[in-house]
Design an enzyme around this catalytic site. Structure first.
Site, PDB file in Angstrom:
ATOM      1  N   SER A  97       0.831  -1.211   0.000  1.00 41.61           N
ATOM      2  CA  SER A  97       0.000   0.000   0.000  1.00 41.61           C
ATOM      3  C   SER A  97       0.865   1.261   0.000  1.00 41.61           C
ATOM      4  CB  SER A  97      -0.978  -0.003   1.178  1.00 41.61           C
ATOM      5  OG  SER A  97      -0.307   0.141   2.402  1.00 41.61           O
ATOM      6  N   MET A 126      10.822  -7.109   3.617  1.00 45.94           N
ATOM      7  CA  MET A 126      11.090  -7.850   4.849  1.00 45.94           C
ATOM      8  C   MET A 126      12.384  -8.661   4.763  1.00 45.94           C
ATOM      9  SD  MET A 126       8.604  -6.818   6.627  1.00 45.94           S
ATOM     10  CE  MET A 126       8.470  -7.904   8.034  1.00 45.94           C
ATOM     11  N   HIS A 156       8.953   3.077   8.660  1.00 48.97           N
ATOM     12  CA  HIS A 156       8.736   2.157   9.787  1.00 48.97           C
ATOM     13  C   HIS A 156       7.546   2.664  10.589  1.00 48.97           C
ATOM     14  CE1 HIS A 156       9.722  -0.776  12.853  1.00 48.97           C
ATOM     15  NE2 HIS A 156       9.553   0.181  13.751  1.00 48.97           N
TER      16      HIS A 156
HETATM   17  C1  GRF Z   1       3.998  -0.601   6.666  1.00 52.70           C
HETATM   18  O1  GRF Z   1       3.374  -0.484   7.916  1.00 52.70           O
HETATM   19  C2  GRF Z   1       5.401  -0.063   6.729  1.00 52.70           C
HETATM   20  O2  GRF Z   1       5.543   1.005   7.615  1.00 52.70           O
HETATM   21  C3  GRF Z   1       6.196  -1.243   7.209  1.00 52.70           C
HETATM   22  O3  GRF Z   1       5.597  -2.351   6.605  1.00 52.70           O
HETATM   23  C4  GRF Z   1       4.248  -2.056   6.290  1.00 52.70           C
HETATM   24  C5  GRF Z   1       4.101  -2.280   4.818  1.00 52.70           C
HETATM   25  O4  GRF Z   1       2.771  -2.131   4.408  1.00 52.70           O
HETATM   26  N1  GRF Z   1       7.597  -1.093   6.913  1.00 52.70           N
HETATM   27  P1  GRF Z   1       2.479  -2.017   2.853  1.00 52.70           P
HETATM   28  O5  GRF Z   1       3.055  -3.252   2.211  1.00 52.70           O
HETATM   29  O6  GRF Z   1       3.119  -0.762   2.353  1.00 52.70           O
HETATM   30  O7  GRF Z   1       0.984  -1.968   2.746  1.00 52.70           O
END
Ligand code: GRF
Length: 217
Positions: A16, A93, A112
């Site tokens: 997202s 990740m 983050h």
């Molecule tokens: C978000 O909360 C971001 O801050 C963290 O991982 C999540 C990723 O969400 N690093 P998305 O894949 O961008 O929806």
């Protein structure tokens, strides 16, 4: 070098934040151009969205590499092949080797979902609720080898409400992430946010809210 910074977004999941960056970069005066969406997982929902929306995508499956540094070398080659100038991590990740992070020093940013330096690592919303903080939020920062550390570019805060669960708090924070990240990438890509030592200086008139109270007086 192009005027719009050639930017890669690295994802592992939902994507997202990637969508928010892509939407912002559609504006002709946005200083970054999204030239690559790279995922280490072929089943990432964000990858399907990027493909459906005609973005250049690439999958590098980390399991296909014998070591972290072999994966990072492949990642680096992919970024250099695409002439990438800036890297935006958006829910990517994977821990990266110090050599990779140093190579992209001050050219790689991350979001983050906590007000760093509090609540690094995983389960950050659970950590915030367990600590009983009344204000939570998110941070965009330049990436350094130590996880979730590095010079802070921008932060946004939200209240923690009674009855919050990790899920409700995460949703409230995610909503502001989608505004914060495009703004922070704009500052970096335009050269208006620069590292000096281990702090970021912003070279434009910064507007800020005066305060967030939680609870309100
Ligand atoms: C978000 O909360 C971001 O801050 C963290 O991982 C999540 C990723 O969400 N690093 P998305 O894949 O961008 O929806």
């Amino acid at each position: 070098m192009s005027i719009r910074k050639r930017t890669a977004i690295l994802i592992s999941g939902r994507g997202s934040n990637m969508q928010a960056l892509v939407a912002a970069a559609r504006a002709p005066d946005y200083p970054a151009e999204i030239v690559l969406v790279l995922s280490n997982r072929s089943d990432a929902a964000g990858l399907a969205w990027a493909n459906a929306n005609g973005l250049p995508t690439l999958v590098l499956d980390h399991k296909a590499y014998s070591s972290r540094s072999a994966f990072d070398d492949a990642l680096n080659s992919a970024l250099e092949t695409a002439n990438v100038e800036l890297v935006a991590l958006a829910g990517f990740m994977r821990l990266m080797t110090a050599a990779f992070v140093e190579h992209w020093r001050d050219r790689m940013i991350n979001i983050h979902p906590s007000l760093l330096p509090s609540f690094k690592g995983l389960h950050t919303h659970q950590q915030a609720l367990a600590a009983g903080v009344r204000i939570a939020g998110c941070t965009v920062h330049f990436v350094r080898p130590e996880m979730d550390s590095g010079p802070i570019i921008a932060q946004a805060a939200v209240p923690v409400l009674s009855g919050d669960t990790p899920e409700t708090l995460a949703a409230r924070i995610l909503d502001v992430e989608h505004t914060l990240y495009p703004m922070a990438l704009r500052l970096v890509a335009s050269g208006r946010a620069r590292c000096e030592g281990e702090k970021v200086i912003i070279f434009e008139d910064v507007k800020c809210e005066s305060a967030l109270y939680s609870p309100s007086p």
